[in-house]
Design an enzyme around this catalytic site. Structure first.
Site, PDB file in Angstrom:
ATOM      1  N   MET A 152       1.212   1.652  -5.246  1.00 53.59           N
ATOM      2  CA  MET A 152      -0.113   1.169  -5.671  1.00 53.59           C
ATOM      3  C   MET A 152       0.010   0.534  -7.058  1.00 53.59           C
ATOM      4  O   MET A 152       0.473   1.170  -8.007  1.00 53.59           O
ATOM      5  CB  MET A 152      -1.124   2.321  -5.739  1.00 53.59           C
ATOM      6  CG  MET A 152      -1.506   2.921  -4.401  1.00 53.59           C
ATOM      7  SD  MET A 152      -2.052   1.735  -3.164  1.00 53.59           S
ATOM      8  CE  MET A 152      -3.481   0.974  -3.951  1.00 53.59           C
ATOM      9  N   MET A 165      -6.723   6.325   2.735  1.00 49.86           N
ATOM     10  CA  MET A 165      -7.087   6.908   1.439  1.00 49.86           C
ATOM     11  C   MET A 165      -8.179   7.932   1.711  1.00 49.86           C
ATOM     12  O   MET A 165      -9.339   7.777   1.305  1.00 49.86           O
ATOM     13  CB  MET A 165      -7.571   5.798   0.484  1.00 49.86           C
ATOM     14  CG  MET A 165      -6.441   4.909   0.002  1.00 49.86           C
ATOM     15  SD  MET A 165      -7.029   3.337  -0.658  1.00 49.86           S
ATOM     16  CE  MET A 165      -7.125   2.372   0.838  1.00 49.86           C
ATOM     17  N   HIS A 178      -3.751   1.941   5.837  1.00 53.78           N
ATOM     18  CA  HIS A 178      -3.591   2.657   4.571  1.00 53.78           C
ATOM     19  C   HIS A 178      -4.705   3.688   4.456  1.00 53.78           C
ATOM     20  O   HIS A 178      -5.854   3.336   4.189  1.00 53.78           O
ATOM     21  CB  HIS A 178      -3.643   1.612   3.438  1.00 53.78           C
ATOM     22  CG  HIS A 178      -3.541   2.189   2.071  1.00 53.78           C
ATOM     23  ND1 HIS A 178      -3.792   1.454   0.936  1.00 53.78           N
ATOM     24  CD2 HIS A 178      -3.204   3.429   1.637  1.00 53.78           C
ATOM     25  CE1 HIS A 178      -3.616   2.213  -0.131  1.00 53.78           C
ATOM     26  NE2 HIS A 178      -3.269   3.414   0.270  1.00 53.78           N
ATOM     27  N   ASP A 232       0.710  -2.884  -3.440  1.00 50.91           N
ATOM     28  CA  ASP A 232      -0.698  -3.043  -3.081  1.00 50.91           C
ATOM     29  C   ASP A 232      -1.602  -2.979  -4.310  1.00 50.91           C
ATOM     30  O   ASP A 232      -1.657  -1.960  -4.998  1.00 50.91           O
ATOM     31  CB  ASP A 232      -1.059  -1.898  -2.111  1.00 50.91           C
ATOM     32  CG  ASP A 232      -2.470  -2.010  -1.552  1.00 50.91           C
ATOM     33  OD1 ASP A 232      -3.145  -3.010  -1.829  1.00 50.91           O
ATOM     34  OD2 ASP A 232      -2.883  -1.085  -0.832  1.00 50.91           O
ATOM     35  N   MET A 272     -11.130   4.241   3.472  1.00 48.49           N
ATOM     36  CA  MET A 272     -11.569   5.034   2.312  1.00 48.49           C
ATOM     37  C   MET A 272     -12.692   5.987   2.722  1.00 48.49           C
ATOM     38  O   MET A 272     -13.518   5.632   3.566  1.00 48.49           O
ATOM     39  CB  MET A 272     -12.065   4.098   1.212  1.00 48.49           C
ATOM     40  CG  MET A 272     -11.030   3.051   0.824  1.00 48.49           C
ATOM     41  SD  MET A 272     -11.618   2.054  -0.544  1.00 48.49           S
ATOM     42  CE  MET A 272     -10.285   0.864  -0.688  1.00 48.49           C
ATOM     43  N   HIS A 321      -3.455  -5.413   6.910  1.00 46.72           N
ATOM     44  CA  HIS A 321      -3.614  -4.204   6.100  1.00 46.72           C
ATOM     45  C   HIS A 321      -5.053  -3.715   6.173  1.00 46.72           C
ATOM     46  O   HIS A 321      -5.987  -4.441   5.826  1.00 46.72           O
ATOM     47  CB  HIS A 321      -3.227  -4.518   4.652  1.00 46.72           C
ATOM     48  CG  HIS A 321      -3.157  -3.329   3.752  1.00 46.72           C
ATOM     49  ND1 HIS A 321      -2.041  -2.515   3.664  1.00 46.72           N
ATOM     50  CD2 HIS A 321      -4.055  -2.806   2.888  1.00 46.72           C
ATOM     51  CE1 HIS A 321      -2.256  -1.553   2.771  1.00 46.72           C
ATOM     52  NE2 HIS A 321      -3.475  -1.712   2.283  1.00 46.72           N
ATOM     53  N   ASP A 339      -7.639  -0.943   4.851  1.00 42.68           N
ATOM     54  CA  ASP A 339      -7.881   0.072   3.828  1.00 42.68           C
ATOM     55  C   ASP A 339      -8.965   1.031   4.285  1.00 42.68           C
ATOM     56  O   ASP A 339     -10.129   0.643   4.410  1.00 42.68           O
ATOM     57  CB  ASP A 339      -8.293  -0.611   2.510  1.00 42.68           C
ATOM     58  CG  ASP A 339      -7.097  -1.253   1.831  1.00 42.68           C
ATOM     59  OD1 ASP A 339      -6.084  -0.569   1.638  1.00 42.68           O
ATOM     60  OD2 ASP A 339      -7.175  -2.466   1.516  1.00 42.68           O
ATOM     61  N   SER A 358      -5.060  -7.685   3.094  1.00 44.95           N
ATOM     62  CA  SER A 358      -6.033  -6.589   3.182  1.00 44.95           C
ATOM     63  C   SER A 358      -7.383  -7.156   3.607  1.00 44.95           C
ATOM     64  O   SER A 358      -7.948  -8.025   2.934  1.00 44.95           O
ATOM     65  CB  SER A 358      -6.171  -5.912   1.823  1.00 44.95           C
ATOM     66  OG  SER A 358      -7.352  -5.139   1.816  1.00 44.95           O
TER      67      SER A 358
HETATM   68  C1  DX5 Z   1      -7.086  -0.679  -3.028  1.00 41.84           C
HETATM   69  C2  DX5 Z   1      -6.570  -1.182  -1.695  1.00 41.84           C
HETATM   70  C3  DX5 Z   1      -5.902  -2.527  -1.715  1.00 41.84           C
HETATM   71  C4  DX5 Z   1      -6.649  -3.621  -2.377  1.00 41.84           C
HETATM   72  C5  DX5 Z   1      -6.065  -4.986  -2.180  1.00 41.84           C
HETATM   73  O1  DX5 Z   1      -7.512   0.613  -2.898  1.00 41.84           O
HETATM   74  O2  DX5 Z   1      -5.623  -0.267  -1.191  1.00 41.84           O
HETATM   75  O3  DX5 Z   1      -5.432  -2.851  -0.429  1.00 41.84           O
HETATM   76  O4  DX5 Z   1      -7.971  -3.622  -2.049  1.00 41.84           O
HETATM   77  O5  DX5 Z   1      -6.960  -5.927  -2.618  1.00 41.84           O
HETATM   78  P1  DX5 Z   1      -6.715  -6.883  -3.881  1.00 41.84           P
HETATM   79  O6  DX5 Z   1      -5.572  -7.774  -3.494  1.00 41.84           O
HETATM   80  O7  DX5 Z   1      -8.003  -7.566  -4.022  1.00 41.84           O
HETATM   81  O8  DX5 Z   1      -6.362  -6.006  -5.054  1.00 41.84           O
HETATM   82 ZN    ZN Z   2      -4.339  -0.741   0.616  1.00 41.87          ZN
END
Ligand code: DX5
Ligand code: ZN
Length: 306
Positions: free
Chosen positions: A138, A69, A67, A176, A38, A34, A36, A9
């Protein structure tokens, strides 16, 4: 034999040089990237949008595992597909019509993933399992990197793997959140075949990305491959706690021990069949003696790559 894939990530990367960071991930042996995404609404944090993904595509040929969110997600799916996402994972709670969103992702020729928050049951997505590419479990509440792994999701991974086997369907099981060198082995043994990791990959071993990826994917050996007794117990299940009594174990305890031996034997056999990797862990001090002695045992735990 199925390979364990690592999807780092970039949430834990240096945001001032994301291109370079992504190159390092590819050189370090990552299988995908990956991303993320948000929105400050579906989750309480804001990250990156389609233009950033588009720019980053120039720095790696690896698949982008995006991913989402964000909510409502449906109207943004095309933007992320156009930006270069190869896998698009959405949360069922983030769309009014899950089937429509799944179909849209498929129509755009992208791999479709569905993500389950720690409290979201498999039932919500069960009917879609035969038609999707991936389930993202998750193991933290989404929103931030660096959180602590929630161990109860291991049961969910096992449940998902059972469904997969019973119905002979193919989808990846990706995990994840809070993945480290110990719980990675637990989630793999439970049935996961893709691990997402931010903090562990970017921060451990002084940021030695290759080393961290190798250890997570069980290519690495040595100290970091060790597992605690508590973790081992939750892995094989039913291991009796060391008894302080000097007397003979009760019937129930002996039944548990027999089950444990059967589990280990079964996993050994699977490992031989699959030419899987065998890792030996010294867990120490599990009392299996029938009378007096407390034996220090070396258990062999097989992490089958399936
Ligand atoms: C959380 C994310 C993850 C996360 C992974 O919302 O989807 O991808 O940040 O990071 P670590 O490995 O630091 O938990
Ligand atoms: Zn993620």
């Amino acid at each position: 034999m199925k390979k364990i894939k690592i999807s780092p990530s970039i949430l834990s990367a240096d945001f001032s040089q994301l291109g370079t960071e992504i190159k390092k991930l590819e050189e370090g042996g990552a299988d995908m990237i990956h991303v993320d995404v948000m929105d400050g609404h579906f989750v309480p944090n804001l990250t990156i949008g389609p233009p950033v993904i588009k720019a980053l595509k120039n720095y790696s040929t690896l698949p982008f595992d995006v991913h989402l969110m964000i909510s409502p997600v449906h109207k943004y799916i095309k933007d992320y597909a156009d930006a270069g996402a190869d896998i698009i994972t959405i949360h069922p709670e983030a769309t009014d019509n899950l089937e429509e969103s799944i179909n849209l992702i498929k129509k755009l020729n992208k791999k479709i993933g569905l993500s389950l928050n720690p409290d979201t049951p498999i039932n919500i997505i069960k009917k879609f399992l035969p038609s999707i590419d991936l389930v993202l479990i998750m193991s933290v509440y989404p929103g931030f990197g660096g959180q602590k792994f929630i161990p109860r999701v291991i049961d969910k991974i096992k449940e998902l793997k059972n469904i997969k086997e019973k119905q002979s369907i193919k989808f990846d099981i990706e995990v994840d959140g809070g993945i480290d060198f110990d719980n990675s082995k637990l989630v793999i043994a439970a049935g996961a075949n893709i691990l997402v990791s931010g903090t562990t990959i970017f921060k451990n071993n002084k940021g030695d990305i290759k080393k961290n990826i190798d250890i997570l994917s069980i290519k690495g050996t040595g100290k970091a491959g060790r597992i605690s007794k508590g973790d081992l117990m939750s892995l094989v299940g039913n291991i009796p706690q060391p008894s302080t009594r000097k007397s003979t174990h009760g019937l129930e305890e002996r039944v548990k021990m027999t089950r444990l031996r059967v589990t280990i034997a079964k996993r050994l056999k699977e490992a031989q069949n699959n030419a899987a990797m065998i890792t030996t862990f010294n867990v120490g001090c599990v009392d299996l003696s029938s009378k007096r002695a407390s034996l220090i045992l070396s258990w062999i735990v097989i992490i089958s790559r399936y």
